[in-house]
Design a protein around this motif. Structure first.
Motif, short mmCIF file in Angstrom:
data_model
loop_
_atom_site.label_atom_id
_atom_site.label_comp_id
_atom_site.label_asym_id
_atom_site.label_seq_id
_atom_site.Cartn_x
_atom_site.Cartn_y
_atom_site.Cartn_z
N PHE A 283 0.81 -1.04 0.00
CA PHE A 283 -0.09 -0.01 0.06
C PHE A 283 0.88 1.26 -0.01
O PHE A 283 2.08 1.19 0.02
CB PHE A 283 -0.86 0.07 1.13
CG PHE A 283 -0.21 -0.14 2.45
CD1 PHE A 283 0.04 1.04 2.99
CD2 PHE A 283 0.26 -1.16 3.21
CE1 PHE A 283 0.48 1.30 4.40
CE2 PHE A 283 0.77 -0.89 4.27
CZ PHE A 283 0.95 0.14 4.88
N LYS A 284 0.26 2.32 -0.09
CA LYS A 284 1.09 3.55 -0.37
C LYS A 284 0.54 4.51 0.83
O LYS A 284 -0.47 4.75 1.28
CB LYS A 284 0.56 4.37 -1.58
CG LYS A 284 1.19 3.78 -2.66
CD LYS A 284 0.92 4.70 -4.09
CE LYS A 284 1.62 4.06 -5.24
NZ LYS A 284 3.23 3.88 -5.40
N ASP A 285 1.35 4.92 1.56
CA ASP A 285 1.39 5.83 2.82
C ASP A 285 2.65 6.66 2.86
O ASP A 285 3.42 6.53 3.66
CB ASP A 285 1.23 4.97 4.22
CG ASP A 285 0.81 5.91 5.33
OD1 ASP A 285 0.62 7.12 4.95
OD2 ASP A 285 0.78 5.24 6.43
N GLY A 286 2.97 7.77 2.08
CA GLY A 286 3.99 8.46 1.97
C GLY A 286 5.11 7.72 1.35
O GLY A 286 6.20 8.00 1.70
N ASN A 288 5.85 3.84 -1.00
CA ASN A 288 5.51 2.24 -0.97
C ASN A 288 5.84 1.60 0.36
O ASN A 288 6.75 1.68 0.98
CB ASN A 288 5.94 1.73 -1.93
CG ASN A 288 5.75 1.98 -3.13
OD1 ASN A 288 4.55 2.01 -3.73
ND2 ASN A 288 6.59 1.81 -4.35
N LYS A 289 4.66 0.86 0.86
CA LYS A 289 4.97 0.11 2.23
C LYS A 289 4.12 -1.16 2.08
O LYS A 289 3.55 -1.48 1.26
CB LYS A 289 4.33 0.83 3.47
CG LYS A 289 4.96 2.11 3.73
CD LYS A 289 4.28 2.58 5.00
CE LYS A 289 5.02 3.83 5.56
NZ LYS A 289 4.40 4.44 6.77
N GLU A 319 11.15 0.95 8.22
CA GLU A 319 10.11 1.92 8.53
C GLU A 319 8.72 1.57 7.07
O GLU A 319 7.74 2.11 7.29
CB GLU A 319 10.31 3.46 8.23
CG GLU A 319 10.96 3.88 7.09
CD GLU A 319 12.55 3.62 7.07
OE1 GLU A 319 13.18 4.43 6.22
OE2 GLU A 319 12.92 2.91 8.05
N ARG A 320 9.36 0.87 6.08
CA ARG A 320 8.58 0.57 4.94
C ARG A 320 7.98 -0.88 5.15
O ARG A 320 7.17 -1.29 4.17
CB ARG A 320 9.47 0.52 3.69
CG ARG A 320 10.01 1.69 3.36
CD ARG A 320 8.92 2.79 2.98
NE ARG A 320 9.28 4.25 2.72
CZ ARG A 320 8.94 5.06 2.75
NH1 ARG A 320 7.35 5.12 2.73
NH2 ARG A 320 9.20 6.43 2.28
#
Length: 404
Positions: A283-286, A288-289, A319-320
């Motif tokens: 997913f994307k949260d600031g 790629n994670k 953090e990812r």
């Protein structure tokens, strides 16, 4: 020196044989193709409907059919030809016809998607036309180059059909019509940007081909100031169009690399002691994670350290990555209790089955003993009948399917 000369001559004959080109005929063909009236109008409407249906049902084959019959390529080639031959009137006429085609395409596709009852949960063909990259620029440029070469050579083949499919002018317009119908600017702006890329770089390739093949100039005299302004305008347009495509291409490459790294990481760490990874979500949260879904015993400190080190080897920063343990509070003792209960239930079933089998064996032995007795004894026959009646009445012993 002789070898260099011969190599040069060979390459010249291989790539550049002027007798194979007819630029005068090519110019006439391109000029005729820019006209938008009569049959071309109805052909465009047909192409719009076909492309819209193909996008609506995610059918690649139908979309390709729309590309092949679309007349939108004509005015774009006309723009490149007019700029290359300094034909101002042809340039105005080409822009006018192209604008008319675009407006009709947007209107027709918008009406189609307004009345269409089908809305796919995952419209992949529509979504594919909303994020153009530098690769679309390359496709448009080399497609346009192939187009002007095909128009210019004496012996024409099927190259223009391939160019129409590769450059894909009609699907972006219909996708933009979808965006208008649903008031979705993501689809509208993304698709119009793709159409703009295709238009500009097909026209650019045509212009360069016209210059390279030395098409006859139209005779319109342009002073040096106008020529300089035109070059500055073309350069500015290129920069404005290319910049977003580079950004989008960078994002595409980054996303693909991240997905590949995650897959390799998951494959390497599928089982960790008494814990296993049963799924993951990107997913994307600031940026790629990845959310990693775990089941089993909670990870120990050394297992967590090894997992993070493996992620680092696959270029996934801590953090990812988000670890989601679906087995919090379920320890090894509880798992063993569940397993023991399953075994206990199985043992009870086996004991009950064994007891039933022994009971049936006893009945069979009694029946066998009575059969061996003398049938002249009148007291034996009723006992045999009683035992056989017991077997017939016992459905749990001989189910109906087994009797048959």
């Amino acid at each position: 020196m002789n070898i260099v000369y011969r190599t040069k001559e060979f390459l010249h004959r291989l790539f550049w044989k002027r007798n194979d080109f007819d630029t005068a005929d090519a110019a006439e063909r391109i000029k005729k193709g820019i006209w938008f009236r009569g049959p071309n109008v109805w052909i465009l409407v047909c192409a719009i409907v076909i492309a819209s249906v193909g996008l609506n049902v995610n059918s690649t084959a139908v979309i390709i059919g729309a590309m092949l019959i679309s007349p939108v390529m004509g005015p774009i080639l006309g723009i490149g030809l007019s700029v290359g031959t300094n034909d101002v009137q042809l340039l105005k006429l080409s822009f006018k016809n192209l604008a008319t085609m675009v407006l009709i395409s947007l209107l027709a596709s918008c009406i189609y998607f307004l009345v269409s009852p089908l809305y796919l949960a995952d419209p992949t063909e529509l979504e594919a036309r909303t994020s153009p990259t530098i690769y679309d620029v390359l496709i448009a440029f080399f497609g346009g180059t192939a187009g002007i070469l095909e128009n210019s050579r004496k012996e024409r083949g099927t190259v223009l059909s391939g160019v129409a499919i590769a450059t894909a002018l009609m699907p972006p317009l219909c996708t933009a019509g979808f965006g208008l119908a649903h008031l979705d600017m993501h689809y509208f702006l993304g698709a119009m940007y793709l159409f703009l890329i295709n238009t500009v770089f097909i026209a650019t390739a045509t212009y360069l081909g016209v210059k390279l093949l030395h098409f006859q100039d139209a005779g319109d005299i342009l002073d040096h100031r106008i020529m300089r302004m035109r070059k500055k305008l073309i350069t500015s347009v290129f920069i404005i169009i290319l910049a977003p495509s580079f950004i989008t291409a960078y994002g595409l490459i980054r996303d693909n690399n991240f997905t590949s790294n995650v897959r390799a990481f998951i494959a390497e760490n599928r089982v960790i002691g008494k814990t296993y990874i049963y799924d993951y979500t990107i997913f994307k949260d600031g940026g790629n994670k990845v959310a990693v879904h775990l089941a089993g015993e909670p990870l120990k400190e050394e297992q967590m350290t090894a997992l993070l080190e493996s992620a680092a080897r696959h270029h996934i920063k801590p953090e990812r990555m988000v670890l989601q343990d679906s087995a919090v509070g379920i320890g090894g003792d509880e798992v063993q209790d569940i397993v023991r209960s399953i075994y206990a239930h199985t043992d009870e079933s086996i004991l009950a089955r064994d007891a039933r089998i022994q009971e049936l064996r006893d009945r069979i032995d009694r029946l066998d003993s009575l059969i061996q007795a003398r049938f002249t004894d009148t007291t034996v026959a009723p006992q045999i009948l009683n035992l056989t009646d017991e077997f017939d009445a016992d459905d749990s012993v001989f189910p109906e399917t087994e009797k048959n």
